[in-house]
Design a protein around this motif. Structure first.
Motif, PDB file in Angstrom:
ATOM      1  N   VAL A 151      -4.592  -5.256   5.524  1.00  0.00           N
ATOM      2  CA  VAL A 151      -4.219  -6.569   6.061  1.00  0.00           C
ATOM      3  C   VAL A 151      -5.413  -7.516   6.052  1.00  0.00           C
ATOM      4  N   LEU A 152      -6.562  -7.034   6.476  1.00  0.00           N
ATOM      5  CA  LEU A 152      -7.738  -7.885   6.585  1.00  0.00           C
ATOM      6  C   LEU A 152      -8.271  -8.309   5.221  1.00  0.00           C
ATOM      7  N   ARG A 153      -8.264  -7.407   4.261  1.00  0.00           N
ATOM      8  CA  ARG A 153      -8.722  -7.779   2.912  1.00  0.00           C
ATOM      9  C   ARG A 153      -7.902  -8.940   2.363  1.00  0.00           C
ATOM     10  N   LYS A 154      -6.590  -8.883   2.589  1.00  0.00           N
ATOM     11  CA  LYS A 154      -5.727  -9.957   2.095  1.00  0.00           C
ATOM     12  C   LYS A 154      -5.990 -11.262   2.841  1.00  0.00           C
ATOM     13  N   ALA A 155      -6.076 -11.187   4.162  1.00  0.00           N
ATOM     14  CA  ALA A 155      -6.276 -12.392   4.959  1.00  0.00           C
ATOM     15  C   ALA A 155      -7.615 -13.054   4.668  1.00  0.00           C
ATOM     16  N   LEU A 156      -8.629 -12.248   4.371  1.00  0.00           N
ATOM     17  CA  LEU A 156      -9.980 -12.762   4.144  1.00  0.00           C
ATOM     18  C   LEU A 156     -10.285 -13.002   2.668  1.00  0.00           C
ATOM     19  N   LYS A 157      -9.309 -12.717   1.802  1.00  0.00           N
ATOM     20  CA  LYS A 157      -9.440 -12.967   0.359  1.00  0.00           C
ATOM     21  C   LYS A 157     -10.656 -12.241  -0.226  1.00  0.00           C
ATOM     22  N   LEU A 158     -10.792 -10.966   0.126  1.00  0.00           N
ATOM     23  CA  LEU A 158     -11.934 -10.183  -0.332  1.00  0.00           C
ATOM     24  C   LEU A 158     -11.594  -9.466  -1.631  1.00  0.00           C
ATOM     25  N   GLY A 159     -12.414  -9.687  -2.643  1.00  0.00           N
ATOM     26  CA  GLY A 159     -12.218  -9.018  -3.920  1.00  0.00           C
ATOM     27  C   GLY A 159     -12.918  -7.679  -3.974  1.00  0.00           C
ATOM     28  N   ASP A 160     -12.740  -6.997  -5.099  1.00  0.00           N
ATOM     29  CA  ASP A 160     -13.355  -5.676  -5.269  1.00  0.00           C
ATOM     30  C   ASP A 160     -14.875  -5.749  -5.398  1.00  0.00           C
ATOM     31  N   ARG A 164       5.952 -11.479  15.004  1.00  0.00           N
ATOM     32  CA  ARG A 164       4.843 -11.491  14.064  1.00  0.00           C
ATOM     33  C   ARG A 164       5.192 -10.747  12.785  1.00  0.00           C
ATOM     34  N   ASP A 165       4.604 -11.207  11.678  1.00  0.00           N
ATOM     35  CA  ASP A 165       4.655 -10.463  10.417  1.00  0.00           C
ATOM     36  C   ASP A 165       3.467  -9.511  10.416  1.00  0.00           C
ATOM     37  N   LEU A 166       3.723  -8.233  10.636  1.00  0.00           N
ATOM     38  CA  LEU A 166       2.636  -7.270  10.786  1.00  0.00           C
ATOM     39  C   LEU A 166       1.904  -6.981   9.486  1.00  0.00           C
ATOM     40  N   THR A 167       2.413  -7.469   8.351  1.00  0.00           N
ATOM     41  CA  THR A 167       1.734  -7.258   7.072  1.00  0.00           C
ATOM     42  C   THR A 167       0.695  -8.346   6.787  1.00  0.00           C
ATOM     43  N   ASP A 168       0.573  -9.317   7.693  1.00  0.00           N
ATOM     44  CA  ASP A 168      -0.359 -10.418   7.477  1.00  0.00           C
ATOM     45  C   ASP A 168      -1.090 -10.715   8.785  1.00  0.00           C
ATOM     46  N   SER A 169      -2.188 -11.465   8.691  1.00  0.00           N
ATOM     47  CA  SER A 169      -2.963 -11.833   9.868  1.00  0.00           C
ATOM     48  C   SER A 169      -3.386 -13.290   9.769  1.00  0.00           C
ATOM     49  N   PRO A 170      -2.490 -14.213  10.099  1.00  0.00           N
ATOM     50  CA  PRO A 170      -2.821 -15.642  10.031  1.00  0.00           C
ATOM     51  C   PRO A 170      -4.006 -16.021  10.921  1.00  0.00           C
ATOM     52  N   SER A 171      -4.153 -15.356  12.065  1.00  0.00           N
ATOM     53  CA  SER A 171      -5.266 -15.692  12.959  1.00  0.00           C
ATOM     54  C   SER A 171      -6.613 -15.351  12.322  1.00  0.00           C
ATOM     55  N   THR A 172      -6.673 -14.229  11.599  1.00  0.00           N
ATOM     56  CA  THR A 172      -7.912 -13.874  10.891  1.00  0.00           C
ATOM     57  C   THR A 172      -8.222 -14.900   9.817  1.00  0.00           C
ATOM     58  N   ARG A 173      -7.201 -15.295   9.072  1.00  0.00           N
ATOM     59  CA  ARG A 173      -7.395 -16.274   7.995  1.00  0.00           C
ATOM     60  C   ARG A 173      -7.876 -17.608   8.557  1.00  0.00           C
ATOM     61  N   LEU A 174      -7.287 -18.050   9.671  1.00  0.00           N
ATOM     62  CA  LEU A 174      -7.679 -19.324  10.267  1.00  0.00           C
ATOM     63  C   LEU A 174      -9.093 -19.239  10.839  1.00  0.00           C
ATOM     64  N   THR A 205       0.847  -1.185   0.000  1.00  0.00           N
ATOM     65  CA  THR A 205       0.000   0.000   0.000  1.00  0.00           C
ATOM     66  C   THR A 205       0.879   1.230   0.000  1.00  0.00           C
ATOM     67  N   ASP A 206       0.249   2.398  -0.040  1.00  0.00           N
ATOM     68  CA  ASP A 206       0.979   3.659   0.079  1.00  0.00           C
ATOM     69  C   ASP A 206       0.037   4.679   0.709  1.00  0.00           C
ATOM     70  N   GLU A 207       0.542   5.846   1.000  1.00  0.00           N
ATOM     71  CA  GLU A 207      -0.276   6.827   1.716  1.00  0.00           C
ATOM     72  C   GLU A 207      -1.506   7.272   0.921  1.00  0.00           C
ATOM     73  N   PRO A 208      -1.430   7.509  -0.397  1.00  0.00           N
ATOM     74  CA  PRO A 208      -2.652   7.851  -1.140  1.00  0.00           C
ATOM     75  C   PRO A 208      -3.711   6.752  -1.087  1.00  0.00           C
ATOM     76  N   ALA A 209      -3.272   5.480  -1.116  1.00  0.00           N
ATOM     77  CA  ALA A 209      -4.237   4.378  -1.034  1.00  0.00           C
ATOM     78  C   ALA A 209      -4.918   4.352   0.330  1.00  0.00           C
ATOM     79  N   LEU A 210      -4.156   4.629   1.377  1.00  0.00           N
ATOM     80  CA  LEU A 210      -4.742   4.680   2.717  1.00  0.00           C
ATOM     81  C   LEU A 210      -5.739   5.829   2.822  1.00  0.00           C
TER      82      LEU A 210
END
Length: 348
Positions: free
Chosen positions: A277-286, A240-250, A154-159
């Protein structure tokens, strides 16, 4: 497995200050609303569970006073969790699954305005190595945001785009604190600007659960809980890898979120970087409608924001605006603890 559904949902206005109201006064109208929606009396509810924090209230066993809002008579079967109300709902769901009750009232509340939430939340940290350094919640979220930027995710404009979209979505939510796009403003802790951070909020929320045919009697279109699970990351941020959330995915996997696509997702992401982070862990599309209520960026009542996400997802199913929704709640620094619930409505 026994079918359990959310059959009613109500919330107070999420406000910046509630100095003129006690927790009981803030909560009572919400409890009356869910009872009116279902037609239930206090004697009809088999189990009551609440979520709150003594640290916010500044007194031990503070949750006992809110039982005045529930009613002292008739005697009730009651429990409490020192967590967001989403975890109280998990306990009530398990209670109904076992057959020990057919209906349950779940509520949570928080008053963040009296003190510094950034300082209060440091009490969640490791007491020997991390807490003595006094890194507050925003500073830790900034570490996570910087890790995402450094990794190219990500970057600041995306945030800034996440912040604007969330608050514009809240325009149709009369209970949200921020209901329009706000300037990103100056850095709070780089790379997070004011617009990337949640507003301080006070509020209350309640839901009613019911099992089987009872749910169909109480609600025209119940929001059936198809699965719910919660998991936790390691306490030490350094492992922890702060760019991911394995607990959310599980948790999502165990709740059945990946079995079929969802059309709506209510994510408890107090900081813009956490939605990434959550969009990636939960595999949420657009194609998934994320935080149509505005999410925690529009109102972030500590100890209630997670249950609000579940309630908002359920309300969309009640209204026929969603058929299969995912709701997420979090607690702790940098998405440490995560709960995922999958809700479905009957075919229309």
């Amino acid at each position: 497995m026994r079918e359990v559904a959310i059959v009613a949902f109500a919330q107070s206005d999420q406000v910046r200050h509630s100095d003129e109201q006690s927790e009981v006064e803030m909560l009572m109208p919400v409890l009356h609303q869910v009872k009116e929606q279902t037609g239930l009396n206090a004697s009809d509810i088999g189990f009551t569970c609440s979520g709150s924090s003594d640290y916010l209230a500044g007194r031990a066993f503070s949750f006992t006073m809110t039982l005045d809002g529930v009613g002292a008579w008739p005697p009730i079967s009651e429990s409490h969790v020192e967590m967001d109300g989403a975890w109280a709902m998990y306990e009530a769901w398990v209670k109904l699954l076992t057959g020990e009750a057919d209906t349950a009232l779940v509520y949570s509340y928080g008053k963040s305005s009296p003190g510094s939430v950034r300082d209060v939340l440091t009490r969640q940290l490791d007491p020997y190595y991390v807490a003595p350094l006094w890194p507050d919640a925003v500073a830790l979220a900034a570490l996570q945001a910087q890790a995402l930027i450094d990794s190219g995710e990500t970057d600041e404009p995306a945030l800034a785009g996440i912040a604007a979209r969330s608050r514009e979505s809240a325009a149709d939510n009369p209970h949200a604190l921020l209901r329009s796009s706000v300037p990103q403003g100056d850095y709070v802790v780089q790379p997070l600007r004011k617009g990337d951070c949640p507003p301080i909020s006070d509020g209350a929320v309640a839901v009613v659960l019911a099992a089987g045919d009872k749910a169909r009697e109480l609600c025209a279109r119940p929001a059936w809980i198809r699965g719910m699970d919660h998991r936790i990351e390691a306490h030490s941020l350094g492992v922890r890898d702060l760019t991911d959330s394995p607990s959310t995915r599980l948790a999502a996997e165990r709740a059945g979120a990946f079995e079929r696509p969802v059309d709506t997702a209510e994510l408890h992401a107090p900081f813009t970087s956490q939605e990434v982070v959550l969009r990636k862990a939960l595999k949420l599309g657009d194609d998934v409608n994320v935080n149509p209520s505005g999410g925690a960026l529009a109102a972030n009542t500590v100890m209630a924001a997670g249950l609000l996400r579940i309630g908002e997802a359920a309300a969309r199913i009640h209204r026929g605006e969603s058929d299969r929704a995912l709701a997420h709640a979090t607690s702790g620094p940098c998405l440490q603890q995560n709960l995922v619930a999958v809700l479905e409505g009957d075919a229309q």
